[in-house]
Design an enzyme around this catalytic site. Structure first.
Site, short mmCIF file in Angstrom:
data_model
loop_
_atom_site.label_atom_id
_atom_site.label_comp_id
_atom_site.label_asym_id
_atom_site.label_seq_id
_atom_site.Cartn_x
_atom_site.Cartn_y
_atom_site.Cartn_z
N ARG A 29 -13.82 6.50 20.10
CA ARG A 29 -13.93 7.02 18.62
C ARG A 29 -12.91 6.53 17.93
O ARG A 29 -12.16 5.70 18.15
CB ARG A 29 -13.55 8.63 19.46
CG ARG A 29 -14.53 9.35 19.64
CD ARG A 29 -15.82 9.60 18.93
NE ARG A 29 -15.68 9.87 17.54
CZ ARG A 29 -15.89 11.14 17.02
NH1 ARG A 29 -16.24 12.04 17.82
NH2 ARG A 29 -15.76 11.27 15.63
N THR A 301 -25.37 12.72 15.12
CA THR A 301 -24.84 11.96 16.08
C THR A 301 -26.07 11.49 17.00
O THR A 301 -26.95 12.25 16.93
CB THR A 301 -24.06 13.12 17.06
OG1 THR A 301 -23.07 13.44 16.19
CG2 THR A 301 -23.83 12.27 18.51
N THR A 319 -21.36 8.52 16.88
CA THR A 319 -21.36 9.54 15.75
C THR A 319 -20.56 8.82 14.46
O THR A 319 -19.72 8.26 14.42
CB THR A 319 -20.74 10.73 16.29
OG1 THR A 319 -21.14 11.77 15.31
CG2 THR A 319 -19.46 10.74 16.56
N ASN A 321 -20.02 11.44 12.77
CA ASN A 321 -19.32 12.99 12.20
C ASN A 321 -20.16 13.61 11.18
O ASN A 321 -21.13 14.52 11.90
CB ASN A 321 -17.85 13.07 11.58
CG ASN A 321 -16.63 13.44 12.73
OD1 ASN A 321 -17.04 13.21 14.13
ND2 ASN A 321 -15.77 13.96 12.40
#
Length: 331
Positions: A29, A301, A319, A321
């Site tokens: 992430r 996503t 993703t 977001n």
């Protein structure tokens, strides 16, 4: 071919189970740039400005996707240059957008125009329509640098300099040091049992794995299989389990690199049984901790779950977001 969600500028998670019994979890992430601070999304009066954390250069985290691809690639069979080639062709030569993709690009048009000082690939004279060809030359060049120089082709060199320069000119804070220092992390997958099945899922900083274990633990002894799919009885049971798991998520879960999270307690049989003591079949609980209104689920996503013929299994979620992420395009 899915710029609204598929990404180089975002991040993701991967859980894999290999035929030899090995399990891995990869965390790639986005991370906060070194210049990030706790008040960066507050105005001069100390009020939170939500838009600053969602749109524009200041909303961008240090991307993790490319590092994640290379961290995963050490388990792969094909050379990276071969794997990236189709994406280069599609970016360079373009592809026909669907009706839904055209509508999505049109919806984001004003943001693209306001947040970027140059003509990006995502806007055109007039509106997009189904069948129009989306060509992304800059993306093709970025992918070529990754193909030629590997992970350094993104986190160092020309691409990194372009990112830093664009950030500097537009109030962003990502630097070449942030990019060079980014590392994907291998973590221990969450591993639990449910009615004789072994479940492997993602650990923190993903909240999904822990709340999955919580919810399945809460309903394990309640014979949900006898209730039939999507009956009032089964849906109400799951809603109440989800209500409790999400209350814990909001209160306790965070990035375990920075905060202490009571994972063992949250997933223990004793704790989960206690959480369901006030559950009454047929009677809705009260979500006093949930604000008013219903927010539609986002669709920014992407996920793939694949099992090969040898018994290797992988689940990958990436993703940005929100739709098109921060809607910033690096020139």
């Amino acid at each position: 071919v899915y710029p609204g969600a598929g990404n180089l500028g975002g991040g993701g998670f991967m859980v894999a189970h290999f035929k030899n019994g090995q399990n891995i979890a990869l965390d790639y992430r986005e991370t906060a740039p070194a210049k990030a601070h706790k008040d960066m999304y507050l105005d001069s009066n100390g009020n939170a400005v939500t838009e600053w954390s969602q749109l524009g250069h200041l909303a961008s985290g240090t991307p993790g996707t490319v590092a994640g691809l290379f961290a995963a690639h050490k388990y792969a069979k094909l050379p990276f240059k071969k794997l990236i080639a189709p994406a280069i062709r599609l970016a360079e030569n373009g592809f026909a957008v669907s009706e839904r993709e055209a509508a999505s690009l049109n919806d984001a048009k004003e943001d693209f125009l306001q947040l970027n000082k140059f003509q990006t690939a995502f806007t055109k004279e007039g509106d997009w329509k189904a069948g129009d060809i989306l060509v992304q030359k800059d993306l093709a060049n970025t992918l070529k640098r990754i193909g030629d120089f590997g992970q350094k082709g993104f986190y160092e060199g020309a691409t990194a300099k372009l990112i830093e320069e664009d950030m500097r000119q537009n109030g962003g804070i990502i630097t070449t040091n942030d990019l060079k220092n980014y590392k994907a992390k291998e973590r221990s997958a969450i591993n639990f049992h449910y009615k004789g099945y072994q479940v492997l899922t993602m650990p923190l900083p993903s909240s999904g794995g822990i709340i999955l274990q919580q919810m399945m633990g809460m309903v394990e002894n309640r014979k949900i299989g006898n209730m039939k799919f999507q009956t009032a009885e089964s849906v109400q049971l799951m809603v109440e389990a989800e209500r409790r798991a999400f209350a814990d998520r909001a209160e306790f879960l965070g990035d375990a690199d920075f905060v202490k999270v009571p994972v063992k307690t949250l997933t223990s049989k004793k704790y989960l049984a206690e959480q369901m003591l006030d559950f009454v079949p047929g009677q809705a609980g009260i979500s006093s901790y949930v604000g008013p209104g219903i927010i539609a689920e986002h669709e920014e996503t992407t996920h793939i779950s694949i099992i090969d013929g040898e018994g290797n299994a992988v689940a990958v979620t990436t993703t940005l977001n929100g739709s098109y992420g921060s809607r910033v395009v690096i020139k």
